[in-house]
Design an enzyme around this catalytic site. Sequence first.
Site, PDB file in Angstrom:
ATOM      1  N   HIS A 191       0.797  -1.055  -0.185  1.00 33.13           N
ATOM      2  CA  HIS A 191      -0.018   0.055  -0.186  1.00 33.13           C
ATOM      3  C   HIS A 191       0.969   1.408   0.144  1.00 33.13           C
ATOM      4  CE1 HIS A 191      -3.737   2.129   1.044  1.00 33.13           C
ATOM      5  NE2 HIS A 191      -2.967   3.037   1.710  1.00 33.13           N
ATOM      6  N   GLU A 192       1.616   1.169   0.926  1.00 35.27           N
ATOM      7  CA  GLU A 192       2.678   2.660   1.072  1.00 35.27           C
ATOM      8  C   GLU A 192       3.460   2.616  -0.262  1.00 35.27           C
ATOM      9  OE1 GLU A 192       1.910   4.487   3.276  1.00 35.27           O
ATOM     10  OE2 GLU A 192       0.722   3.283   4.553  1.00 35.27           O
TER      11      GLU A 192
ATOM     12  N   HIS B 134       1.845   4.596  -2.912  1.00 33.89           N
ATOM     13  CA  HIS B 134       2.068   5.990  -2.796  1.00 33.89           C
ATOM     14  C   HIS B 134       3.348   6.410  -3.441  1.00 33.89           C
ATOM     15  CE1 HIS B 134      -1.844   6.868  -0.840  1.00 33.89           C
ATOM     16  NE2 HIS B 134      -1.271   5.957   0.450  1.00 33.89           N
TER      17      HIS B 134
ATOM     18  N   HIS C 225       3.468   6.622  -6.810  1.00 31.47           N
ATOM     19  CA  HIS C 225       2.690   7.816  -7.465  1.00 31.47           C
ATOM     20  C   HIS C 225       3.524   8.939  -7.580  1.00 31.47           C
ATOM     21  CE1 HIS C 225      -1.585   9.869  -7.377  1.00 31.47           C
ATOM     22  NE2 HIS C 225      -0.855   9.958  -8.509  1.00 31.47           N
TER      23      HIS C 225
END
Length: 778
Positions: free
Chosen positions: A563-564, A567, A570
């Site tokens: 999940h991290e 980010h 991105h």
Amino acid sequence: MIASTSRNALAKVSRPPFRFRGCLHAQKQTTRQLARPAFAVSKPSTTSNDDTDMIASFDHPSNICAASHLSPSGLFNHSFLTTPNAFRALSQSTLRRAEILTRRISRARESPHEMRQVVKNLDRLSDMLCGVIDLAELIRNAHPDPHWIQSAEEVYDHLCQFMNVLNTHSDLYEVLRAVLADPELVKAMSPEAHETALIFWRDFEKSGVNLPAAQREKFVTLSSEILTLGRQFLMETTSARPPAAIKPSELQGLKDKGMGERIRLQAKFTQRDIMVYPGSLQAQMIMHSAPQEEPRRKIYMAANTSTPTQLQTLESLLYARGQLARLVGKESYGHMTLSDKMAKSPENVQHFLDALLDHTRPYARRALRALSMRKQAHLNTPPLPIIHAWDRDYYCPPEPPAPPVSLPSLTLGTVFMGLSRLFRNLYGISLRPVDLAPGEAWHSTVRKLEVVDEETGTLGWIYADLFARQGKPNGAAHYTVRCSRRTDDDDEAGDIKFYNDSERDQEMVRMSKEFGFAQRTRISDREGVFQLPVVVLLCEFARPTATRGPTVLAWHEVLTLFHEMGHAMHSMIGRTEYQNVSGTRCATDFVELPSILMEHFLTSPSVLPLFDIEQNPVREAGNHHEDPCRSIDTHTQILFAALDQIYHSPAALVAGFDSTDVLARLYGARALVPYVPGTSWQTQFGHLFGYGATYYSYLFDRAIASRVWRKLFSHNPLSREMGEKFKCEVLKYGGAKDPWMMVSGVLDAPDMKNGDAEAMAKVGEWKFEDEVSMPGRH
């Protein structure tokens, strides 16, 4: 923890920079555990030296304190940033440089050249302030030295106060308005520059720049008050609750024999009630394994009772936000905040939540009935007894998330190797461990990764601070320390004519310039020189040791890391010319899409061989079952989103507003589990500060991510074609394109372009297909 979502004219900094951490309730969620067939696999890219280097970097305890061959440096390779006082000096240098640039922008109408530079200079101003504020936010959360933390607190407060003043700076606003009113200037802008200008414009207006001077001053005062109240509220959300007094007789029959026996021996020795603190291991054990209802009820009450001070802090925060909104002519804080989000209005959020609730409610009721039948059988009661809040974990204990197939133990190094291989397959991007100079990181266990594109070279750097230590915040987080930005057209020389005292100002701004000039490179596929992004990942995994060996991650920790890293990628791929729209600097209700999508890759047996050095195919299907309480938890998350909307509605300004009464009435109207009188859980709802009026965002992005996964990746998760599509339709734009246009493009759904109430409701009807995310992990 979740970032706050307000966007200010010069930066998103009257709140902390984007941070993404687990929800208070994340531990109650599990992955969807279904047996899955092995899909056809795109041939993975071959093993590289970087893969084995990754394992060596993260898994060998001897490497943790290995001496570096590099020369000593300061934080993030800034040679001067070696002491807390140097950080304070950087703050003062940056403030002076910002004042000079503010003067330059204010006088831009004196020259056509200066008018053409306005958007660029506003972005420069935002970048120089954000670069220091974002670094301060990281330091005050991650640095182990209290002197550094104190300096970061001072720098953060000082520069945020200046930023709040800039957000109501009428001269800056009037110059930008003149630029946007000039057809020739607008025509000469790139689409990204025009979008950046419009964002500045909307944020100025949201900050009340058109107000009379006295009201603008009040806006600044209220903004500072909200920041103070918000930080106080966050401190109180994690403060210890009083213990519950449990009688030894209430613990008969504990399913957990080991800890249960220890508690009974403790009670026998002391001859008095056992004091159990909410959140402790004892409390969790009792909630999961105490057959009698009373001890579970007592612990629930203790955990969800608030002091008058805690309630006053929250309600003062909500009132101040409502006042701020009214000051700029908005009906409520929700209306003010949502105007530039995908939702656009509280009414559209309600369309989404209603549609989602309608879809979820039948499944949640079915699950609740199953729990009620378990309680009936356990207590031999009449049919279908009421399930109370303290029954959930006993009759449906949360099970740890598990992979869809059987896997060997996954070390931290092998997971990063798998991530690098996945990115190489999808985007042609790899992760490479690089050496840290002494003093470059804030702790000896920090690791540094270079993110490398196979065609264009280095994209940026990730600093991984992954191991738990005393004083470090709980949960996982992504911090943006430096954003992408084009720098070769900055026209720094143009600032000099606006210095008050040339020699004095040049010396004063020297440190800030040196800070800003770091980490720049010419990009082969883009015109110009770019500032490369730097991000930090914070987690709290167990540290490898010589005796225990490498860190082995539980499956929920693998999910967290994926999940991290969503980010982080991105931030890396969203390499825009303007920092105000780079990477994760996009709409709050869009920012979680890449990170939630990353979790979906862990549902596919086609991806899991990437964790294997030999990349052997995974063919054995798992035998996991679906969490029967998942739909109940999702239903609860929807209620929390609805509560957030009410708290930031006009109701917060009504005399006698009572946040507990609002919670009780919402539960009475829409909850499946009854409200417990005397409780006030909302004072632990930390997201109310960071995600005020936008808590729905995580549910919203879960729905979109599920749709993207099913349409693009579910049948061939390693498809380079689909990876490029997601990269080119979504990731590369950061916040420089309307997110509804990005959703429409990546899903080939032209009917979603307008992002109206119908589109919001349609997203609410999309199912969380192949769902693995734990509600609340941001």
